[in-house]
Design an enzyme around this catalytic site. Structure first.
Site, PDB file in Angstrom:
ATOM      1  N   CYS A   2       0.832  -1.091  -0.139  1.00 13.50           N
ATOM      2  CA  CYS A   2      -0.367   0.405   0.500  1.00 13.50           C
ATOM      3  C   CYS A   2       0.317   1.481  -0.351  1.00 13.50           C
ATOM      4  CB  CYS A   2      -0.864  -0.299   1.685  1.00 13.50           C
ATOM      5  SG  CYS A   2      -1.692  -1.205   0.980  1.00 13.50           S
ATOM      6  N   ARG A  33       5.339   0.196  -5.952  1.00 10.88           N
ATOM      7  CA  ARG A  33       5.480  -0.728  -4.370  1.00 10.88           C
ATOM      8  C   ARG A  33       4.751  -2.023  -4.656  1.00 10.88           C
ATOM      9  NH1 ARG A  33       6.983   2.630   0.021  1.00 10.88           N
ATOM     10  NH2 ARG A  33       5.381   1.377   1.137  1.00 10.88           N
ATOM     11  N   TRP A 102      -3.063  -2.823  -1.529  1.00 12.94           N
ATOM     12  CA  TRP A 102      -2.883  -4.242  -1.773  1.00 12.94           C
ATOM     13  C   TRP A 102      -3.269  -5.304  -0.742  1.00 12.94           C
ATOM     14  CZ3 TRP A 102       1.159  -7.261  -4.431  1.00 12.94           C
ATOM     15  CH2 TRP A 102       1.695  -8.396  -3.633  1.00 12.94           C
ATOM     16  N   ASN A 129      -1.771   2.628   5.595  1.00 16.77           N
ATOM     17  CA  ASN A 129      -0.896   1.876   5.098  1.00 16.77           C
ATOM     18  C   ASN A 129      -0.269   0.772   5.993  1.00 16.77           C
ATOM     19  OD1 ASN A 129       1.429   0.063   4.171  1.00 16.77           O
ATOM     20  ND2 ASN A 129       2.525   1.762   3.929  1.00 16.77           N
ATOM     21  N   GLY A 130      -0.700  -0.751   6.257  1.00 19.77           N
ATOM     22  CA  GLY A 130       0.092  -1.380   7.562  1.00 19.77           C
ATOM     23  C   GLY A 130      -1.277  -2.507   7.039  1.00 19.77           C
ATOM     24  N   THR A 380      15.988 -11.035  -2.651  1.00 20.05           N
ATOM     25  CA  THR A 380      17.360 -10.880  -3.229  1.00 20.05           C
ATOM     26  C   THR A 380      17.986  -9.858  -1.662  1.00 20.05           C
ATOM     27  OG1 THR A 380      16.015 -10.639  -4.721  1.00 20.05           O
ATOM     28  CG2 THR A 380      18.382  -9.448  -4.275  1.00 20.05           C
ATOM     29  N   SER A 381      17.735  -9.817  -1.032  1.00 18.90           N
ATOM     30  CA  SER A 381      19.177  -9.237   0.666  1.00 18.90           C
ATOM     31  C   SER A 381      19.452 -10.675   0.765  1.00 18.90           C
ATOM     32  CB  SER A 381      18.236  -8.833   1.408  1.00 18.90           C
ATOM     33  OG  SER A 381      17.370  -7.440   0.394  1.00 18.90           O
ATOM     34  N   SER A 425      18.893  -5.165   4.026  1.00 17.55           N
ATOM     35  CA  SER A 425      17.157  -4.738   3.126  1.00 17.55           C
ATOM     36  C   SER A 425      17.483  -3.546   2.479  1.00 17.55           C
ATOM     37  CB  SER A 425      15.931  -4.884   4.896  1.00 17.55           C
ATOM     38  OG  SER A 425      14.895  -4.722   3.794  1.00 17.55           O
ATOM     39  N   GLN A 426      17.046  -3.702   1.335  1.00 23.25           N
ATOM     40  CA  GLN A 426      16.976  -2.457   0.421  1.00 23.25           C
ATOM     41  C   GLN A 426      16.117  -1.807   0.488  1.00 23.25           C
ATOM     42  OE1 GLN A 426      15.473  -0.478  -2.545  1.00 23.25           O
ATOM     43  NE2 GLN A 426      14.156  -1.509  -2.006  1.00 23.25           N
ATOM     44  N   SER A 427      14.902  -1.677   0.887  1.00 21.30           N
ATOM     45  CA  SER A 427      13.544  -1.130   1.616  1.00 21.30           C
ATOM     46  C   SER A 427      13.994   0.031   2.685  1.00 21.30           C
ATOM     47  CB  SER A 427      12.428  -1.342   1.306  1.00 21.30           C
ATOM     48  OG  SER A 427      12.316  -2.445   2.316  1.00 21.30           O
ATOM     49  N   GLU A 558      19.793 -16.373  -6.978  1.00 22.65           N
ATOM     50  CA  GLU A 558      19.512 -15.142  -7.152  1.00 22.65           C
ATOM     51  C   GLU A 558      19.188 -15.504  -7.777  1.00 22.65           C
ATOM     52  OE1 GLU A 558      18.247 -12.379  -5.509  1.00 22.65           O
ATOM     53  OE2 GLU A 558      18.265 -11.193  -6.934  1.00 22.65           O
ATOM     54  N   LYS A 562      15.255 -14.546  -9.904  1.00 22.44           N
ATOM     55  CA  LYS A 562      15.340 -13.518 -10.653  1.00 22.44           C
ATOM     56  C   LYS A 562      14.330 -13.450 -12.003  1.00 22.44           C
ATOM     57  CE  LYS A 562      15.436 -10.838  -8.812  1.00 22.44           C
ATOM     58  NZ  LYS A 562      16.107 -10.688  -7.805  1.00 22.44           N
ATOM     59  N   GLU A 565      10.671 -14.436 -10.371  1.00 28.10           N
ATOM     60  CA  GLU A 565      10.006 -13.256 -10.255  1.00 28.10           C
ATOM     61  C   GLU A 565       9.780 -12.603 -11.317  1.00 28.10           C
ATOM     62  OE1 GLU A 565      11.980 -10.645  -5.723  1.00 28.10           O
ATOM     63  OE2 GLU A 565      12.550 -10.996  -7.965  1.00 28.10           O
ATOM     64  N   HIS A 581      22.380 -35.980  -4.812  1.00 26.92           N
ATOM     65  CA  HIS A 581      21.775 -36.078  -3.763  1.00 26.92           C
ATOM     66  C   HIS A 581      20.239 -35.478  -3.519  1.00 26.92           C
ATOM     67  CE1 HIS A 581      25.214 -37.106  -1.171  1.00 26.92           C
ATOM     68  NE2 HIS A 581      26.014 -35.686  -1.389  1.00 26.92           N
ATOM     69  N   LYS A 682       7.381  -4.350  -3.819  1.00 24.95           N
ATOM     70  CA  LYS A 682       8.295  -4.554  -3.438  1.00 24.95           C
ATOM     71  C   LYS A 682       8.710  -4.269  -2.284  1.00 24.95           C
ATOM     72  CE  LYS A 682      12.594  -2.267  -4.972  1.00 24.95           C
ATOM     73  NZ  LYS A 682      13.514  -2.780  -5.863  1.00 24.95           N
TER      74      LYS A 682
HETATM   75  C1  BG6 Z   1      10.049  -8.662  -1.893  1.00 30.70           C
HETATM   76  C2  BG6 Z   1      10.726  -8.066  -2.891  1.00 30.70           C
HETATM   77  O1  BG6 Z   1       9.393  -9.326  -1.419  1.00 30.70           O
HETATM   78  O2  BG6 Z   1      10.988  -8.056  -0.631  1.00 30.70           O
HETATM   79  C3  BG6 Z   1      11.910  -8.923  -2.824  1.00 30.70           C
HETATM   80  O3  BG6 Z   1      10.136  -8.387  -3.688  1.00 30.70           O
HETATM   81  C4  BG6 Z   1      12.847  -8.815  -1.730  1.00 30.70           C
HETATM   82  O4  BG6 Z   1      12.562  -8.540  -4.169  1.00 30.70           O
HETATM   83  C5  BG6 Z   1      12.190  -8.469  -0.252  1.00 30.70           C
HETATM   84  O5  BG6 Z   1      13.805  -9.075  -2.164  1.00 30.70           O
HETATM   85  C6  BG6 Z   1      12.830  -8.123   0.319  1.00 30.70           C
HETATM   86  O6  BG6 Z   1      13.192  -6.378   0.544  1.00 30.70           O
HETATM   87  P1  BG6 Z   1      14.185  -6.100   0.761  1.00 30.70           P
HETATM   88  O7  BG6 Z   1      13.116  -4.330   0.501  1.00 30.70           O
HETATM   89  O8  BG6 Z   1      13.839  -5.705   2.393  1.00 30.70           O
HETATM   90  O9  BG6 Z   1      15.711  -6.107   0.810  1.00 30.70           O
END
Ligand code: BG6
Ligand code: UD1
Length: 687
Positions: A2, A33, A102, A129-130, A380-381, A425-427, A558, A562, A565, A581, A682
């Site tokens: 959201c 997002r 969302w 949001n939440g 991904t993180s 964490s990216q975000s 990874e 990709k 996803e 195995h 995202k």
């Molecule tokens: C979501 C995204 O599941 O969060 C992924 O769709 C991402 O692409 C994952 O890797 C973790 O996000 P973040 O922001 O903590 O790196």
């Protein structure tokens, strides 16, 4: 997930059409997002604050639609036509709110979209949001008081609770109850995580925003200043209502603010932001302070300073590219340069090459003394941390363990005071990672954040950390953040490794390797067409296996992530050491198998894996170091992707690129949405 956005213009005339476009554009900036429906609210008629008559003020208009933002835009303009709403009508002051939803509680449908309302007269409107975790009990209470609910959302209790609080205060003779008092009383009853914006016909031209757990920013644009007529920027001045024309914005994301202003305030948990008469007051919510002597409490305001967003508008545009994911893959040479800028020191004739991570320098001693380093992340993180694990173990000599955030919480796995927990964490807002951070803090570990988002919850709540500075990443599938994360964690390994003589040569080689990465990235990106050709071959496949080991086990995970996803193709990353195995049973002449076999200490083992797969007539695509084609491709029978060689621990940064390109091209060729893949968001801010 959201997204919330609000726009308030003060002492500057804006037509309804303009206000609508600002709100729609705000939503477009939040689109990445992930969402499934959207909505907005604007006023039905212009309103002057001086002849305030709460009772006759007409209800705000609410528009809600499932599907994408363009369907909302279309339906709004259809309604405008049908009702003869004047788009040219001017408002010298106006407060509009907007939302992308969302679905968590209730299917995507107009009734479940936001703004959610208190009643048919839209006395209180809320975007959220939440998740409100105690909404069921609140709903029961409100139903007992005669409220009827039209949605299945958890959010609907919030505006209804606001109306309940407002009506009750008025019944009890408190006619002067303020908007912020109402909201603070509502907050006292809410459990869970939220960022909220309230709009009310009882408080025209005012907005209230508050938060607990979910991100929220305020953007301030002083128009007098822009026109060059005084009003220089001052940290606290914006808090008072100086009568100067201004525009105020609220958003869950900096992306929606940067085209309007760079002056922002990152709202903290428990703060209530009240926008009124061109002024901003920030109040501190205190759960313990409820009603006093029958009237609602009046919290004191706090002083906060604005900060400047380090973000450029270009970062949120696609430039010459068709998709954000494509742009972000191709800008990796630049994003990596920015990640390393000012942090790698080349050393002079007598000085050693070294790394300086400003955010960690005061904590390195404690980290070096820890008994264990625990990497925690999701998606991904997590994979990026896995890629960096070997070099961190090697240079620090400290055991490094890996935790998927949700799994750590499910198991309530042991975390000790002597541990260093590294939250990746990216975000910086992922709910699972954030909860794992709270858990690690409770258990007394030193918590280090690695995030791309300055001001995010993880950046604020960790003891220290490193911003990866990769720039805004908008494609849901993380690409440039992944490579920047690995680079930051390699620098972390160098910093923790310190100045041990025994590893000096290796450290210098890694630093040289880091310096060389951007140019190697440019080289590997030249494989674009080759990966497109490969994607054409794989377009109709059901499944793709990716084998890797050592430094490149993470690359296998990874790369497969990709592909699944975005290309919506089943794909699995497999540790090549585990091949015998189980996975070997899948090998036949049809299933495509991608094997990563670049030069490092595991190379000969990977050659043996290729032999064994070949012996079972496996359909192989092998990634190898430039010049190695003949030694990996038995009898020329497989397809080979040659990549430039980097320092072994940095090779994952190079090797992921062809897989990112493959996933991208597969997605386009298969006709799927690249930037907003099905069912994915995202930043996943709910558990
Ligand atoms: C979501 C995204 O599941 O969060 C992924 O769709 C991402 O692409 C994952 O890797 C973790 O996000 P973040 O922001 O903590 O790196
Ligand atoms: C900082 C400045 C940068 C400036 C540089 C100059 C910020 C955000 N960064 O960068 O603009 O050019 O100094 O020396 O102002 N932190 C956490 N948790 C995290 C991430 C970071 O607590 O998850 C903390 C760090 O410990 C540090 C601060 O945030 O105190 C900034 O971190 P970072 O941007 O990585 O520091 P520098 O690279 O020194």
């Amino acid at each position: 997930m959201c997204g919330i956005f609000a726009y308030l213009n003060f002492n500057v005339s804006r037509e309804r059409r303009y206000i609508l476009e600002v709100l729609f554009n705000g939503l477009r900036r939040l689109e990445y997002r992930g969402y499934d429906s959207a909505g907005i609210s604007i006023d039905s008629s212009s309103y002057s604050g001086s002849d305030l008559n709460r009772q006759i003020f007409t209800p705000p208009l609410v528009f809600r639609q499932e599907g994408n933002i363009e369907s909302l835009v279309k339906s709004v303009y259809q309604d405008v036509d049908a009702t003869d709403l004047n788009l040219e009508e001017s408002f010298s002051i106006h407060a509009g709110i907007a939302h992308t939803r969302w679905a968590t509680h209730g299917e995507p449908a107009p009734r479940n979209s936001h703004p959610q309302t208190s009643d048919a007269g839209n006395e209180f409107l809320v975007v959220h949001n939440g998740v409100v975790t105690n909404y069921e009990v609140l709903k029961e209470t409100l139903v007992r008081h005669g409220f009827t609910f039209e949605s299945e959302t958890d959010t609907e209790v919030i505006p209804k609770l606001a109306k309940f609080v407002f009506d009750k205060a008025n019944e009890e003779g408190d006619q002067s109850v303020t908007f912020s008092q109402v909201v603070i009383e509502v907050m006292r009853h809410l459990e869970g995580a939220y960022a909220l914006i309230f709009k009310s016909r009882h408080y025209p031209n005012e907005l209230i925003a508050c938060k607990r757990g979910s991100p929220l920013l305020l953007g301030v644009k002083e128009l007098a200043e822009e026109a060059g007529i005084g009003a220089s920027f001052n940290d606290t001045k914006f808090l008072s209502s100086n009568g100067q024309p201004k525009e105020l914005f609220l958003s869950s994301d900096a992306n929606a603010l940067v085209e309007h202003t760079k002056k922002v305030l990152v709202v903290e948990d428990g703060e209530v932001v009240h926008l009124k008469d061109g002024g901003v007051s920030i109040l501190k919510f205190d759960q313990a302070k409820g009603k006093r002597g029958g009237t609602l409490s009046r919290p004191a305001s706090v002083q906060r300073a604005l900060s400047i967003l380090e973000m450029e508008v270009e970062q949120i545009n696609k430039g010459k590219y068709e998709h954000y994911m494509q742009k972000e893959i191709h800008e990796q040479p630049e994003s990596l340069t920015t990640t390393m800028r000012g942090r790698l020191i080349r050393g002079g004739s007598c000085k050693a090459k070294t790394v300086l991570l400003g955010g960690l320098k005061d904590h390195l001693k404690t980290i070096r003394r820890s008994r264990r380093i625990v990497f925690i992340g999701c998606g991904t993180s997590y994979n990026a941390a896995l890629a960096a694990r070997p070099i961190l173990e090697e240079l620090s000599g400290i055991p490094v363990t890996m935790e998927i955030a949700s799994d750590l919480l499910d198991r309530q796995g042991p975390i000790y005071r002597e541990d260093t927990a590294v939250l990746v964490s990216q975000s910086g807002e992922t709910a699972d990672t954030l909860n794992a951070l709270e858990y690690a803090l409770e258990n007394g570990a030193l918590c280090v954040g690695i995030t791309n988002t300055v001001g995010s919850a993880i950046a604020r709540k960790t003891h220290c950390g490193v911003h990866i500075n990769a720039g805004a990443e908008i494609g849901v599938a993380s690409t440039k953040a992944y490579t920047s994360q690995i680079v930051v964690m390699a620098m972390l390994a160098l910093a923790i490794g310190g100045d041990l003589i025994s590893s000096q040569e290796r450290r210098e080689a890694v630093i040289d390797g880091l310096f060389d990465l951007p140019s190697k990235l440019k080289e590997v990106l030249k494989l674009d067409q080759e990966m497109k050709d490969l994607a054409k071959l794989l377009i109709a496949e059901q499944s793709l296996l990716v084998f890797g080991r050592g430094y490149n086990y993470a690359t296998a995970l990874e790369g497969a992530l990709k592909v699944k996803e975005v290309a919506l193709m089943h794909s699995e990353g497999i540790l090549a050491g585990e091949m015998k195995h189980g996975p070997l049973a899948l090998v036949d002449e049809t299933l495509p198998i991608f094997v990563i076999a670049t030069r490092d200490a595991c190379f000969s083992k990977q050659q043996s894996v290729i032999q064994q797969l070949h012996a079972r007539k496996g359909r192989l695509i092998v990634m190898c170091t430039k010049g190695d084609a003949a030694s990996v491709c038995v009898g020329g029978s497989c397809r080979v992707i040659e990549v430039p060689q980097a320092e072994d621990c940095l090779q994952p940064v190079i090797n992921i690129v062809p897989l990112q390109l493959l996933a991208y091209h597969l997605t386009v060729l298969r006709g799927h949405n690249v930037d907003q893949p099905r069912n994915l968001a995202k930043s996943v801010t709910t558990q």
